[in-house]
Write a protein that holds these residues in place. Sequence first.
Motif, PDB file in Angstrom:
ATOM      1  N   ASP A  86       0.812  -1.221   0.000  1.00  0.00           N
ATOM      2  CA  ASP A  86       0.000   0.000   0.000  1.00  0.00           C
ATOM      3  C   ASP A  86       0.849   1.277   0.000  1.00  0.00           C
ATOM      4  O   ASP A  86       0.539   2.228  -0.720  1.00  0.00           O
ATOM      5  N   LEU A  87       1.909   1.278   0.828  1.00  0.00           N
ATOM      6  CA  LEU A  87       2.756   2.466   0.902  1.00  0.00           C
ATOM      7  C   LEU A  87       3.883   2.448  -0.126  1.00  0.00           C
ATOM      8  O   LEU A  87       4.581   3.449  -0.299  1.00  0.00           O
ATOM      9  N   LYS A  88       4.093   1.292  -0.778  1.00  0.00           N
ATOM     10  CA  LYS A  88       5.132   1.131  -1.801  1.00  0.00           C
ATOM     11  C   LYS A  88       6.537   1.374  -1.243  1.00  0.00           C
ATOM     12  O   LYS A  88       7.418   1.877  -1.941  1.00  0.00           O
ATOM     13  N   LEU A  89       6.746   1.003   0.008  1.00  0.00           N
ATOM     14  CA  LEU A  89       8.070   1.117   0.621  1.00  0.00           C
ATOM     15  C   LEU A  89       8.893  -0.111   0.260  1.00  0.00           C
ATOM     16  O   LEU A  89       8.407  -1.227   0.352  1.00  0.00           O
ATOM     17  N   LYS A  90      10.134   0.104  -0.122  1.00  0.00           N
ATOM     18  CA  LYS A  90      10.967  -1.009  -0.591  1.00  0.00           C
ATOM     19  C   LYS A  90      12.238  -1.201   0.244  1.00  0.00           C
ATOM     20  O   LYS A  90      12.754  -2.301   0.335  1.00  0.00           O
ATOM     21  N   ARG A  91      12.753  -0.134   0.849  1.00  0.00           N
ATOM     22  CA  ARG A  91      14.010  -0.215   1.600  1.00  0.00           C
ATOM     23  C   ARG A  91      13.810   0.386   2.993  1.00  0.00           C
ATOM     24  O   ARG A  91      13.447   1.556   3.117  1.00  0.00           O
ATOM     25  N   ILE A  92      14.037  -0.441   4.015  1.00  0.00           N
ATOM     26  CA  ILE A  92      13.733  -0.038   5.389  1.00  0.00           C
ATOM     27  C   ILE A  92      14.922  -0.310   6.308  1.00  0.00           C
ATOM     28  O   ILE A  92      15.600  -1.333   6.177  1.00  0.00           O
ATOM     29  N   VAL A  93      15.163   0.631   7.235  1.00  0.00           N
ATOM     30  CA  VAL A  93      16.129   0.429   8.318  1.00  0.00           C
ATOM     31  C   VAL A  93      15.361  -0.075   9.535  1.00  0.00           C
ATOM     32  O   VAL A  93      14.273   0.423   9.849  1.00  0.00           O
ATOM     33  N   LEU A  94      15.927  -1.062  10.234  1.00  0.00           N
ATOM     34  CA  LEU A  94      15.263  -1.698  11.366  1.00  0.00           C
ATOM     35  C   LEU A  94      16.041  -1.443  12.650  1.00  0.00           C
ATOM     36  O   LEU A  94      17.239  -1.734  12.723  1.00  0.00           O
ATOM     37  N   TRP A  95      15.371  -0.871  13.655  1.00  0.00           N
ATOM     38  CA  TRP A  95      15.947  -0.729  14.994  1.00  0.00           C
ATOM     39  C   TRP A  95      15.195  -1.674  15.925  1.00  0.00           C
ATOM     40  O   TRP A  95      13.962  -1.699  15.927  1.00  0.00           O
ATOM     41  N   ARG A  96      15.932  -2.461  16.731  1.00  0.00           N
ATOM     42  CA  ARG A  96      15.269  -3.418  17.621  1.00  0.00           C
ATOM     43  C   ARG A  96      15.901  -3.398  19.015  1.00  0.00           C
ATOM     44  O   ARG A  96      17.123  -3.251  19.164  1.00  0.00           O
ATOM     45  N   ASP A  97      15.068  -3.561  20.006  1.00  0.00           N
ATOM     46  CA  ASP A  97      15.516  -3.646  21.394  1.00  0.00           C
ATOM     47  C   ASP A  97      15.931  -5.087  21.669  1.00  0.00           C
ATOM     48  O   ASP A  97      15.080  -5.962  21.860  1.00  0.00           O
ATOM     49  N   LYS A  98      17.229  -5.335  21.689  1.00  0.00           N
ATOM     50  CA  LYS A  98      17.719  -6.706  21.839  1.00  0.00           C
ATOM     51  C   LYS A  98      17.522  -7.250  23.254  1.00  0.00           C
ATOM     52  O   LYS A  98      17.713  -8.449  23.491  1.00  0.00           O
ATOM     53  N   SER A  99      17.135  -6.382  24.203  1.00  0.00           N
ATOM     54  CA  SER A  99      16.920  -6.835  25.581  1.00  0.00           C
ATOM     55  C   SER A  99      15.481  -7.280  25.826  1.00  0.00           C
ATOM     56  O   SER A  99      15.145  -7.720  26.924  1.00  0.00           O
ATOM     57  N   MET A 100      14.616  -7.171  24.808  1.00  0.00           N
ATOM     58  CA  MET A 100      13.214  -7.556  24.941  1.00  0.00           C
ATOM     59  C   MET A 100      12.897  -8.722  24.010  1.00  0.00           C
ATOM     60  O   MET A 100      13.099  -8.621  22.802  1.00  0.00           O
ATOM     61  N   ASP A 101      12.383  -9.811  24.560  1.00  0.00           N
ATOM     62  CA  ASP A 101      11.976 -10.951  23.730  1.00  0.00           C
ATOM     63  C   ASP A 101      10.927 -10.515  22.704  1.00  0.00           C
ATOM     64  O   ASP A 101      10.952 -10.951  21.553  1.00  0.00           O
ATOM     65  N   TYR A 102      10.014  -9.668  23.146  1.00  0.00           N
ATOM     66  CA  TYR A 102       8.966  -9.164  22.253  1.00  0.00           C
ATOM     67  C   TYR A 102       9.563  -8.470  21.036  1.00  0.00           C
ATOM     68  O   TYR A 102       9.186  -8.748  19.891  1.00  0.00           O
ATOM     69  N   ALA A 103      10.501  -7.560  21.273  1.00  0.00           N
ATOM     70  CA  ALA A 103      11.061  -6.761  20.182  1.00  0.00           C
ATOM     71  C   ALA A 103      11.899  -7.605  19.226  1.00  0.00           C
ATOM     72  O   ALA A 103      11.860  -7.402  18.010  1.00  0.00           O
ATOM     73  N   VAL A 104      12.640  -8.552  19.765  1.00  0.00           N
ATOM     74  CA  VAL A 104      13.455  -9.430  18.915  1.00  0.00           C
ATOM     75  C   VAL A 104      12.562 -10.268  18.010  1.00  0.00           C
ATOM     76  O   VAL A 104      12.808 -10.398  16.802  1.00  0.00           O
ATOM     77  N   GLY A 105      11.492 -10.831  18.576  1.00  0.00           N
ATOM     78  CA  GLY A 105      10.580 -11.644  17.781  1.00  0.00           C
ATOM     79  C   GLY A 105       9.834 -10.830  16.742  1.00  0.00           C
ATOM     80  O   GLY A 105       9.705 -11.240  15.582  1.00  0.00           O
ATOM     81  N   LEU A 106       9.339  -9.655  17.149  1.00  0.00           N
ATOM     82  CA  LEU A 106       8.599  -8.792  16.226  1.00  0.00           C
ATOM     83  C   LEU A 106       9.463  -8.403  15.037  1.00  0.00           C
ATOM     84  O   LEU A 106       9.015  -8.447  13.880  1.00  0.00           O
ATOM     85  N   ALA A 107      10.709  -8.036  15.304  1.00  0.00           N
ATOM     86  CA  ALA A 107      11.641  -7.652  14.231  1.00  0.00           C
ATOM     87  C   ALA A 107      11.875  -8.816  13.272  1.00  0.00           C
ATOM     88  O   ALA A 107      11.922  -8.636  12.055  1.00  0.00           O
ATOM     89  N   LYS A 108      12.025  -9.999  13.829  1.00  0.00           N
ATOM     90  CA  LYS A 108      12.266 -11.188  13.003  1.00  0.00           C
ATOM     91  C   LYS A 108      11.095 -11.448  12.048  1.00  0.00           C
ATOM     92  O   LYS A 108      11.290 -11.667  10.853  1.00  0.00           O
ATOM     93  N   TYR A 109       9.887 -11.400  12.595  1.00  0.00           N
ATOM     94  CA  TYR A 109       8.701 -11.659  11.769  1.00  0.00           C
ATOM     95  C   TYR A 109       8.513 -10.581  10.699  1.00  0.00           C
ATOM     96  O   TYR A 109       8.157 -10.890   9.560  1.00  0.00           O
TER      97      TYR A 109
END
Length: 304
Positions: A86-109
């Motif tokens: 929908d937004l036609k975004l193709k290239r993204i930078v990802l920041w993740r909180d490595k100390s949170m299980d939630y954030a690590v999993g969300l980033a992976k998915y």
Amino acid sequence: TKSKQADSATAAKRAVEEPNVVAGIGYSDTTFVLAAAPEFQKAGIPFLTTGATAPSLPEIVGNELFLVPFGDNVQAWAMADYAYNDLKLKRIVLWRDKSMDYAVGLAKYFQERFEKLGGEIVLTEDFVTSDQDFSAQVTRLKSKAGDVDALYLSSGPDTVGVMVKQVRSAGLNLPILGGDGLDTPLLTEVPGPEMADDILYTTAALVPDRAKSFDSAFTAAYGVPPPNTFAALGYDGIGLLADAIKRAGSTDHEAVRAALAATDGYQGVTGDIRYSGDSNIPLKPVAIMKGNKGQVSLLTSVSP
């Protein structure tokens, strides 16, 4: 439990030793559910989490654990699809909180789905919840300005406002995406309305007529409107448990667990709740919200 894993585990041990405990309920984060819920599992007592969204939780903990919200795989895929298609975004930078299980999993998915669609994660940056200075990450993000379409924040609520403020203060106006960790008043309060712009995040969808009644009742009780959808998820969790006890006609642990597992169409504020198979994760719609100048509104609702 002080947002500490050790205190969460200790409290759970004390709780299951109390007489006549029917069930446990609580937590908005996967890390603390992983600390507490296994104690309920060992004791054979049902436990509902009203906010933790790791889809692996029931598999890790066992059949006594039930999620009230959707799984992170569902919300991450919903945002990845919307961003790419929908937004036609193709290239993204990802920041993740490595100390949170939630954030690590969300980033992976999110990364798995976005790349499968044909998108590219240009750069992944790690941080921890206690961080307050993101100048190094901002500098590297700025160096890629013009070559990056958006920034995805895989974070809990504590740091999102600070990160948005520092990104926008650096003159970076690219879209900022994220999961339900961004569903917090801090998202707009910390950076201020002018900087809290062009921000999209996934969160639990609300059923309009039920949400209106809930908002009115919440405001009457507490003098302020619900700060985010986690209030509604908490309400749904208590209602879901009460409904299971009523249908079981008993407070016996096994009877309550079986009634929870058989839930099919409980009408919650955050949608109708049904558990399918052995997952103990409800099939529910995902809301995609957008913040513009500090005002957050619903863009669309996606059904998994």
